[in-house]
Design a protein around this motif. Structure first.
Motif, PDB file in Angstrom:
ATOM      1  N   ARG A 198       0.836  -1.206   0.000  1.00 42.35           N
ATOM      2  CA  ARG A 198       0.000   0.000   0.000  1.00 42.35           C
ATOM      3  C   ARG A 198       0.872   1.258   0.000  1.00 42.35           C
ATOM      4  NH1 ARG A 198      -5.200  -0.952   0.692  1.00 42.35           N
ATOM      5  NH2 ARG A 198      -5.577   1.221   1.230  1.00 42.35           N
ATOM      6  N   ILE A 199       1.973   1.211   0.720  1.00 42.67           N
ATOM      7  CA  ILE A 199       2.882   2.363   0.738  1.00 42.67           C
ATOM      8  C   ILE A 199       3.523   2.538  -0.641  1.00 42.67           C
ATOM      9  CG2 ILE A 199       4.957   3.334   1.791  1.00 42.67           C
ATOM     10  CD1 ILE A 199       4.336   1.695   4.293  1.00 42.67           C
ATOM     11  N   GLN A 200       3.852   1.423  -1.267  1.00 44.47           N
ATOM     12  CA  GLN A 200       4.495   1.475  -2.582  1.00 44.47           C
ATOM     13  C   GLN A 200       3.629   2.197  -3.609  1.00 44.47           C
ATOM     14  OE1 GLN A 200       3.903  -0.382  -6.232  1.00 44.47           O
ATOM     15  NE2 GLN A 200       4.757  -2.183  -5.213  1.00 44.47           N
ATOM     16  N   ILE A 201       2.329   1.951  -3.571  1.00 43.49           N
ATOM     17  CA  ILE A 201       1.417   2.617  -4.507  1.00 43.49           C
ATOM     18  C   ILE A 201       1.478   4.130  -4.323  1.00 43.49           C
ATOM     19  CG2 ILE A 201      -1.023   2.963  -5.088  1.00 43.49           C
ATOM     20  CD1 ILE A 201      -1.446  -0.024  -4.383  1.00 43.49           C
ATOM     21  N   GLU A 202       1.491   4.581  -3.070  1.00 45.13           N
ATOM     22  CA  GLU A 202       1.533   6.016  -2.792  1.00 45.13           C
ATOM     23  C   GLU A 202       2.881   6.624  -3.185  1.00 45.13           C
ATOM     24  OE1 GLU A 202      -1.024   7.808  -1.905  1.00 45.13           O
ATOM     25  OE2 GLU A 202      -2.351   6.068  -1.678  1.00 45.13           O
ATOM     26  N   ILE A 203       3.974   5.905  -2.904  1.00 46.25           N
ATOM     27  CA  ILE A 203       5.300   6.408  -3.250  1.00 46.25           C
ATOM     28  C   ILE A 203       5.453   6.516  -4.766  1.00 46.25           C
ATOM     29  CG2 ILE A 203       7.771   5.887  -3.217  1.00 46.25           C
ATOM     30  CD1 ILE A 203       6.810   6.961  -0.578  1.00 46.25           C
ATOM     31  N   SER A 204       4.910   5.549  -5.499  1.00 46.70           N
ATOM     32  CA  SER A 204       4.972   5.606  -6.965  1.00 46.70           C
ATOM     33  C   SER A 204       4.293   6.867  -7.479  1.00 46.70           C
ATOM     34  CB  SER A 204       4.317   4.365  -7.572  1.00 46.70           C
ATOM     35  OG  SER A 204       5.100   3.210  -7.357  1.00 46.70           O
ATOM     36  N   LYS A 205       3.149   7.220  -6.911  1.00 47.25           N
ATOM     37  CA  LYS A 205       2.447   8.438  -7.319  1.00 47.25           C
ATOM     38  C   LYS A 205       3.216   9.676  -6.878  1.00 47.25           C
ATOM     39  CE  LYS A 205      -2.104   6.215  -7.116  1.00 47.25           C
ATOM     40  NZ  LYS A 205      -3.409   6.149  -6.400  1.00 47.25           N
ATOM     41  N   LEU A 206       3.797   9.624  -5.686  1.00 49.76           N
ATOM     42  CA  LEU A 206       4.597  10.741  -5.177  1.00 49.76           C
ATOM     43  C   LEU A 206       5.752  11.047  -6.127  1.00 49.76           C
ATOM     44  CD1 LEU A 206       5.891  11.130  -1.530  1.00 49.76           C
ATOM     45  CD2 LEU A 206       7.443  11.385  -3.454  1.00 49.76           C
ATOM     46  N   LEU A 207       6.396  10.014  -6.633  1.00 48.19           N
ATOM     47  CA  LEU A 207       7.565  10.196  -7.489  1.00 48.19           C
ATOM     48  C   LEU A 207       7.222  10.866  -8.811  1.00 48.19           C
ATOM     49  CD1 LEU A 207       9.332   6.768  -6.889  1.00 48.19           C
ATOM     50  CD2 LEU A 207      10.095   9.005  -6.081  1.00 48.19           C
ATOM     51  N   TYR A 208       5.953  10.840  -9.197  1.00 44.96           N
ATOM     52  CA  TYR A 208       5.522  11.471 -10.440  1.00 44.96           C
ATOM     53  C   TYR A 208       5.154  12.945 -10.264  1.00 44.96           C
ATOM     54  CZ  TYR A 208       5.282   7.850 -14.025  1.00 44.96           C
ATOM     55  OH  TYR A 208       5.606   6.920 -14.992  1.00 44.96           O
ATOM     56  N   GLY A 209       5.112  13.425  -9.021  1.00 46.15           N
ATOM     57  CA  GLY A 209       4.619  14.774  -8.770  1.00 46.15           C
ATOM     58  C   GLY A 209       5.556  15.873  -9.240  1.00 46.15           C
ATOM     59  N   LYS A 210       4.977  17.035  -9.517  1.00 49.94           N
ATOM     60  CA  LYS A 210       5.789  18.172  -9.956  1.00 49.94           C
ATOM     61  C   LYS A 210       6.590  18.767  -8.810  1.00 49.94           C
ATOM     62  CE  LYS A 210       1.491  20.852  -9.657  1.00 49.94           C
ATOM     63  NZ  LYS A 210       0.512  21.649 -10.427  1.00 49.94           N
ATOM     64  N   ALA A 211       6.195  18.497  -7.579  1.00 47.89           N
ATOM     65  CA  ALA A 211       6.923  18.993  -6.406  1.00 47.89           C
ATOM     66  C   ALA A 211       7.559  17.826  -5.657  1.00 47.89           C
ATOM     67  CB  ALA A 211       5.984  19.773  -5.495  1.00 47.89           C
ATOM     68  N   VAL A 212       8.099  16.865  -6.407  1.00 46.37           N
ATOM     69  CA  VAL A 212       8.648  15.658  -5.801  1.00 46.37           C
ATOM     70  C   VAL A 212       9.816  15.982  -4.872  1.00 46.37           C
ATOM     71  CG1 VAL A 212      10.091  15.229  -7.844  1.00 46.37           C
ATOM     72  CG2 VAL A 212       9.582  13.358  -6.268  1.00 46.37           C
ATOM     73  N   HIS A 213      10.627  16.965  -5.215  1.00 46.71           N
ATOM     74  CA  HIS A 213      11.764  17.317  -4.348  1.00 46.71           C
ATOM     75  C   HIS A 213      11.275  17.778  -2.980  1.00 46.71           C
ATOM     76  CE1 HIS A 213      15.456  19.037  -2.819  1.00 46.71           C
ATOM     77  NE2 HIS A 213      14.851  20.191  -2.676  1.00 46.71           N
ATOM     78  N   SER A 214      10.258  18.628  -2.955  1.00 51.03           N
ATOM     79  CA  SER A 214       9.721  19.111  -1.679  1.00 51.03           C
ATOM     80  C   SER A 214       9.144  17.972  -0.863  1.00 51.03           C
ATOM     81  CB  SER A 214       8.645  20.172  -1.936  1.00 51.03           C
ATOM     82  OG  SER A 214       9.190  21.304  -2.573  1.00 51.03           O
ATOM     83  N   ALA A 215       8.445  17.060  -1.530  1.00 48.13           N
ATOM     84  CA  ALA A 215       7.819  15.944  -0.828  1.00 48.13           C
ATOM     85  C   ALA A 215       8.865  14.998  -0.246  1.00 48.13           C
ATOM     86  CB  ALA A 215       6.876  15.195  -1.764  1.00 48.13           C
ATOM     87  N   ILE A 216       9.902  14.707  -1.006  1.00 45.41           N
ATOM     88  CA  ILE A 216      10.952  13.817  -0.497  1.00 45.41           C
ATOM     89  C   ILE A 216      11.707  14.504   0.635  1.00 45.41           C
ATOM     90  CG2 ILE A 216      13.151  12.724  -1.074  1.00 45.41           C
ATOM     91  CD1 ILE A 216      12.002  11.957  -3.747  1.00 45.41           C
ATOM     92  N   ASN A 217      11.926  15.806   0.509  1.00 48.03           N
ATOM     93  CA  ASN A 217      12.573  16.551   1.590  1.00 48.03           C
ATOM     94  C   ASN A 217      11.732  16.476   2.866  1.00 48.03           C
ATOM     95  OD1 ASN A 217      14.811  18.318   2.382  1.00 48.03           O
ATOM     96  ND2 ASN A 217      13.235  19.875   2.619  1.00 48.03           N
ATOM     97  N   GLN A 218      10.407  16.590   2.714  1.00 49.45           N
ATOM     98  CA  GLN A 218       9.502  16.481   3.856  1.00 49.45           C
ATOM     99  C   GLN A 218       9.542  15.077   4.441  1.00 49.45           C
ATOM    100  OE1 GLN A 218       6.853  19.207   4.800  1.00 49.45           O
ATOM    101  NE2 GLN A 218       7.445  18.032   6.599  1.00 49.45           N
ATOM    102  N   LEU A 219       9.612  14.082   3.572  1.00 44.62           N
ATOM    103  CA  LEU A 219       9.685  12.694   4.009  1.00 44.62           C
ATOM    104  C   LEU A 219      10.930  12.463   4.876  1.00 44.62           C
ATOM    105  CD1 LEU A 219       8.934   9.574   1.883  1.00 44.62           C
ATOM    106  CD2 LEU A 219      11.131   9.708   3.010  1.00 44.62           C
ATOM    107  N   VAL A 220      12.042  13.064   4.452  1.00 43.94           N
ATOM    108  CA  VAL A 220      13.290  12.920   5.215  1.00 43.94           C
ATOM    109  C   VAL A 220      13.208  13.682   6.533  1.00 43.94           C
ATOM    110  CG1 VAL A 220      15.753  13.506   5.227  1.00 43.94           C
ATOM    111  CG2 VAL A 220      14.723  12.445   3.194  1.00 43.94           C
ATOM    112  N   GLN A 221      12.654  14.888   6.505  1.00 51.60           N
ATOM    113  CA  GLN A 221      12.532  15.686   7.726  1.00 51.60           C
ATOM    114  C   GLN A 221      11.679  14.968   8.770  1.00 51.60           C
ATOM    115  OE1 GLN A 221      11.223  19.687   6.980  1.00 51.60           O
ATOM    116  NE2 GLN A 221      12.930  20.166   5.623  1.00 51.60           N
TER     117      GLN A 221
END
Length: 395
Positions: A198-221
């Motif tokens: 279930r997490i994989q499905i969401e991460i796959s969609k996250l990786l396609y986003g136009k603000a993927v850098h911000s989202a991954i930065n938030q994920l790390v924070q």
């Protein structure tokens, strides 16, 4: 008021009319309302209704019981499919994912109150009026992600909502409000209880986003990367994530994540990715390593077919630059052949020319002929190849 157009919307309205004419309430809900308000094309329309599954099945000829235990059926009407879910309220979550009790005696207000984020908690009536109980419209204008009610409670009810928050941040280029961001950090460990599929499905969609850098930065924070399989070193690659928008396919994005790990194959398997993606990623990563050592040559382009462009895009991310697709396209266009099947000679002909018995030498000769056609400029003609083979025989 929303004035939507299109065949799918018009058909959905027909479904709503059939439900309301039989005395039930019915509304378009969720992402369709959000996207319509944002001016994003709507692909799927979900419906919330006071009708119970058996009542919906009575009204329509073709209904699939896709989630009947949770009050959901899929109405197939004309050429479209619509999920119809009975108004419901939920109480208690036994495993940070599934409600302990579900009531189908709720109202549209109850139904909207159980949803995750304010921007997903709006409904559209049959008259085109928007029901907005949690200021979702204001949050859309402010480009803000905020949970319905207390974010800690929402995340404890369903821990997957934390990853969904990051997915929406990436896809919509929204920001998390302060309380939601703080709750994300505090409740991150709960994600261990959610199935990786279930997490994989969401991460796959996250990786396609136009603000993927911000989202991954938030994920790390939020330290979520310390919980998710194989992503413990992700924070070292944050600068490269600024270039992820150059990647065009799902395989390219997973290849990026895989290469940040010590064991890419193990990483992909831990994420339960389909074999087709695993194989494609392995192929891409092999190309990346070879090109980084040797550069783009005609032979390297040839061996990378049909993933030349994907490989170059991926390399560009790791090198923190824009991809040079014109260069690889030019080299690819100059190739005499694009596969071994295009060689004009066969193993049988080589045996005949050599006048000896078959053996491992045949495969070796064909491979070297293939390499010579690509790199040495010999023509893909039998006479040219025969002359080359005569020289090869004397080696």
């Amino acid at each position: 008021m929303i004035d939507l157009k299109g065949k799918a919307y018009n058909t959905c309205m027909e479904v709503l009319h059939i439900l309301t004419e039989d005395g039930f309430e019915a509304y378009i809900v969720g992402g369709a309302v959000r996207d319509a308000l944002l001016g994003i094309p709507v692909a799927d329309f979900d419906i919330a209704s006071s009708a119970k599954p058996e009542e919906v099945m009575r009204l329509f000829d073709k209904v699939v019981p896709t989630g009947i235990d949770h009050g959901t059926v899929t109405v197939v009407y004309k050429e479209f499919s619509f999920e119809v879910t009975t108004f419901r309220s939920e109480k208690g979550y036994r495993d940070f994912r599934h409600p302990s009790a579900v009531s189908f005696l709720g109202t549209i207000e109850d139904d909207l109150g159980r949803r995750d984020f304010t921007i997903n908690s709006m409904a559209l009536s049959i008259k085109g009026d928007v029901i907005d109980l949690y200021d979702g419209l204001d949050d859309l204008k402010r480009r803000l992600l905020r949970t319905v009610g207390d974010p800690a409670e929402r995340f404890q009810e369903d821990a997957l909502r934390m990853v969904r928050a990051l997915r929406f941040q990436s896809v919509l280029d929204f920001s998390l409000d302060k309380e939601t961001e703080e709750a994300l950090i505090l409740n991150a460990p709960l994600l261990k209880r959610v199935a990786i599929e279930r997490i994989q499905i969401e991460i796959s969609k996250l990786l396609y986003g136009k603000a993927v850098h911000s989202a991954i930065n938030q994920l790390v924070q939020a330290r979520l990367h310390q919980i998710l399989p194989g992503l413990q070193n992700l924070e070292k690659w944050l600068e490269e994530t600024r270039y992820l928008h150059y990647l065009a396919t799902e395989e390219e994005r997973w290849a990026f994540l895989a290469r940040t790990t010590d064991d890419p194959v193990r990483f992909l398997k831990e994420w339960r990715l389909p074999n087709r993606i695993v194989k494609k990623v392995e192929f891409l990563l092999r190309n990346v390593d070879l090109v980084k050592r040797e550069g783009w040559s005609r032979w390297r382009i040839y061996e990378a077919i049909p993933e030349v462009r994907s490989s170059e895009r991926l390399i560009s991310v790791f090198e923190k630059r824009a991809p040079n697709l014109l260069k690889v396209d030019r080299i690819a266009s100059e190739l005499v052949i694009t596969s071994a099947e295009m060689l004009v000679v066969t193993g049988e002909e080589l045996i005949k020319w050599k006048g000896t018995k078959p053996g491992p030498w045949v495969g070796e000769a064909l491979k070297q002929i293939e390499h010579a056609v690509i790199t040495e400029g010999i023509k893909n003609e039998k006479s040219s190849i025969k002359r080359w083979l005569e020289q090869w025989q004397t080696q």
